[in-house]
Design a protein around this motif. Structure first.
Motif, PDB file in Angstrom:
ATOM      1  N   VAL A  79       0.997  -1.223  -0.154  1.00 49.60           N
ATOM      2  CA  VAL A  79       0.020  -0.077  -0.127  1.00 49.60           C
ATOM      3  C   VAL A  79       0.902   1.387  -0.132  1.00 49.60           C
ATOM      4  N   PHE A  80       1.967   1.248   0.939  1.00 58.60           N
ATOM      5  CA  PHE A  80       2.891   2.563   0.996  1.00 58.60           C
ATOM      6  C   PHE A  80       3.532   2.474  -0.362  1.00 58.60           C
ATOM      7  N   ARG A  81       3.927   1.501  -0.982  1.00 57.07           N
ATOM      8  CA  ARG A  81       4.584   1.594  -2.312  1.00 57.07           C
ATOM      9  C   ARG A  81       3.897   2.126  -3.167  1.00 57.07           C
ATOM     10  N   ALA A  82       2.654   1.761  -3.393  1.00 58.97           N
ATOM     11  CA  ALA A  82       1.869   2.124  -4.537  1.00 58.97           C
ATOM     12  C   ALA A  82       1.538   3.329  -4.452  1.00 58.97           C
ATOM     13  N   ILE A  83       0.845   4.062  -3.272  1.00 59.93           N
ATOM     14  CA  ILE A  83       0.502   5.239  -3.004  1.00 59.93           C
ATOM     15  C   ILE A  83       1.824   6.261  -2.766  1.00 59.93           C
TER      16      ILE A  83
END
Length: 560
Positions: free
Chosen positions: A232-236
């Protein structure tokens, strides 16, 4: 008379001498163009050429004899005041004031087109620069490439090339993993991983990710297993960080035509296709369970693993596929700008270029930039409040503004380290190079306003260039003549700093002229032809200063 016209006059003199039997040369032995240049000492004339020395051996005559023959013919050319022979056979040429002064009207009439040419016409160029990883703000090294790269793109376009500005978006690999783990740790209130990223910006991005997730109604990633939370943190987070990078570059006057995602190379099969292409050419071999490219056949210091023994692509595999992708997109020349720590990259990539059957140094060009040291109060500036580790683009712009930042980074050869004194760039003095050039432009505007108030106008019908006979006018016209050559040379050598150095010299010539020659009448004097001619010269200088500053992405202010 401009240098192109003088070159043509010299070519015509050579051709006539051959036709008349005065010169024992065949027409195909004559050069396509005769090179002329400014003498090092202006008292020697306006232009000089060594063509007599170049052709004397072929013609079977002493250089001075050939120089005398050319001088006799050139002296009858309209606009040429005198031709002298120096040393072993150099020709020093002085133009009539009218012929030299006509340049002022030429420049004003050409406007923004003056300085543009076709030396690079027909070339489709892919220029990749900055390409900072989306794991933090752009540091000062990347800022230098932003200024130099965008200036180079502008210079190449002015020379006729079709340029695509490209940013390689590294969204694949270990650095992105570390970035995602750092965001997750900060969101949980934990210290950054040992190999992670710190700085205030990590907290800002982590908070933004949590806000985006909450707004979308998705689960709080901190409640998920670490692997899922990290994704999640990677994508956003990467998208957020890259958005900040784009916005910072845009504010710096740098926009890209293409943002190329590294992930696309792996997902599209481009790496496999590139390896297959090299295998078909006989340059790939297997050893120790890995797949290798025989780059030593093309000058590299060792062969390179492209597919590791575990089946994963080595880092260079992506570079190979990316280069081939650019060539298959139709680019004749691929220019890559890299930081000082990438010297080892040059040899292996030039070998890759040759392995594909291309010409290293032409189809692939790699420019290496050196370090930038920022000084304040005489001491190195090392830390950013936001990034926590390095000085960023935003730090530099906040300190001195976009114009001073861009100009100071673009005015030195990229392959040399530079020290930038922030205190100097904040001063409105002639010691500050960007102020010196911009002030010259503002002064030309003010002179034009004062001229109008005194009834001095530019009238093409009454323009008398022969009145521009003062030594400072000759020097200023000589500097203005050089601009197209400087732009062409800056493009050919991939050195936009030549434009900046030229502008500083031009500003110096203008300031000297301003101190010696009046555009407006003095006291009760009537407006004379010389005043109008000087207004043409003033406005020609304004145009060239504006054109040159535009090539550097720097504004040309009308008031300072």
């Amino acid at each position: 008379m401009n240098p192109t016209q003088l070159s043509l006059a010299l070519s015509a003199a050579l051709a006539a001498a051959v036709t008349d039997g005065e010169l024992a040369l065949d027409a195909d032995q004559l050069p396509d163009a005769v090179h002329v240049e400014r003498p090092r000492q202006r008292e020697h004339g306006d232009w000089a050429t060594n063509i007599a020395l170049q052709l004397a051996k072929k013609a079977g005559v002493p250089p001075r004899q050939l120089a005398e023959l050319l001088a006799a013919r050139l002296r009858s050319t309209e606009g040429v005041a005198s031709v002298d022979i120096a040393g072993p056979g150099f020709l020093n040429i002085r133009l009539e004031a009218g012929a030299a002064g006509e340049l002022a009207r030429t420049i004003v009439d050409a406007g923004e087109a003056y300085g543009r040419g076709d030396a690079e016409a027909g070339k489709k160029v892919n220029l990749e620069f900055v390409s900072a990883n989306p794991t933090g703000p752009i540091h000062i090294g990347g800022v230098r490439w932003a200024a130099v790269g965008d200036s180079l793109a502008r210079v190449l376009e002015a020379a006729g090339a079709e340029v695509t500005r490209e940013y390689y978006f590294n969204d694949h690999g270990a650095q992105i993993d570390r970035f995602a783990r750092s965001l997750l740790a900060r969101a949980k209130g934990e210290p950054a991983p040992e190999d992670g990223y710190g700085g205030q910006y990590i907290q800002e991005i982590a908070d933004a990710v949590l806000a985006d997730v909450a707004a979308a109604g998705d689960p709080d990633p901190r409640t998920l297993p670490d692997a899922e939370a990290q994704e999640v943190f990677r994508a956003i987070g990467v998208d957020r960080m890259f958005g900040e990078i784009k916005a910072a570059l845009h504010g710096f006057g740098v926009d890209f035509d293409v943002f190329f995602h590294e992930d696309a190379l792996h997902e599209s099969g481009a790496v496999d296709r590139a390896v297959a292409r090299l295998r078909e050419a006989g340059h790939v071999f297997e050893s120790d369970g890995a797949t290798w490219l025989r780059t030593t056949d093309f000058g590299d210091d060792k062969d390179r693993v492209i597919i590791k023994s575990d089946g994963d692509a080595a880092y260079i595999a992506g570079d190979i596929a990316y280069y081939l992708d650019k060539r298959e997109r139709g680019f004749d020349e691929v220019i890559i700008m890299l930081g000082a720590d990438h010297h080892g990259y040059v040899g292996r990539m030039m070998a890759v270029c040759a392995a594909f059957g291309d010409e290293p140094g032409r189809n692939l060009q790699i420019l290496i930039g050196q370090l930038v040291n920022l000084l304040r109060d005489g001491e190195p500036l090392r830390m950013s409040k936001r990034a926590g580790t390095v000085v960023t683009l935003e730090d530099l712009v906040d300190a001195v503004g976009v114009d001073a930042a861009r100009y100071s980074l673009a005015r030195s050869s990229a392959d040399s380290s530079i020290d930038i004194d922030l205190d100097l760039l904040a001063r409105a003095t002639n010691e500050n190079p960007v102020f010196y050039v911009q002030y010259a432009h503002a002064r030309t505007v003010n002179v034009g306003v004062n001229a109008a108030a005194h009834g001095v106008v530019r009238d093409a019908a009454t323009f008398d260039p022969s009145t521009l006979a003062h030594p400072t006018e000759s020097a200023l016209l000589g500097a203005l003549t050089e601009f197209p050559r400087v732009v062409a040379q800056a493009a050919a050598l991939r050195e936009p700093h030549r434009v900046a150095r030229y502008l500083e010299a031009l500003a110096g010539s203008y300031h000297k002229w301003y101190g010696e020659c009046r555009v407006t009448p003095l006291g009760d004097e009537d407006v004379a032809p010389v005043h109008s001619a000087r207004l043409w010269l003033n406005d020609a200088t304004r145009q060239v200063l504006a054109n040159g500053l535009r090539l550097l992405g720097v504004s040309a202010p009308e008031r300072m």
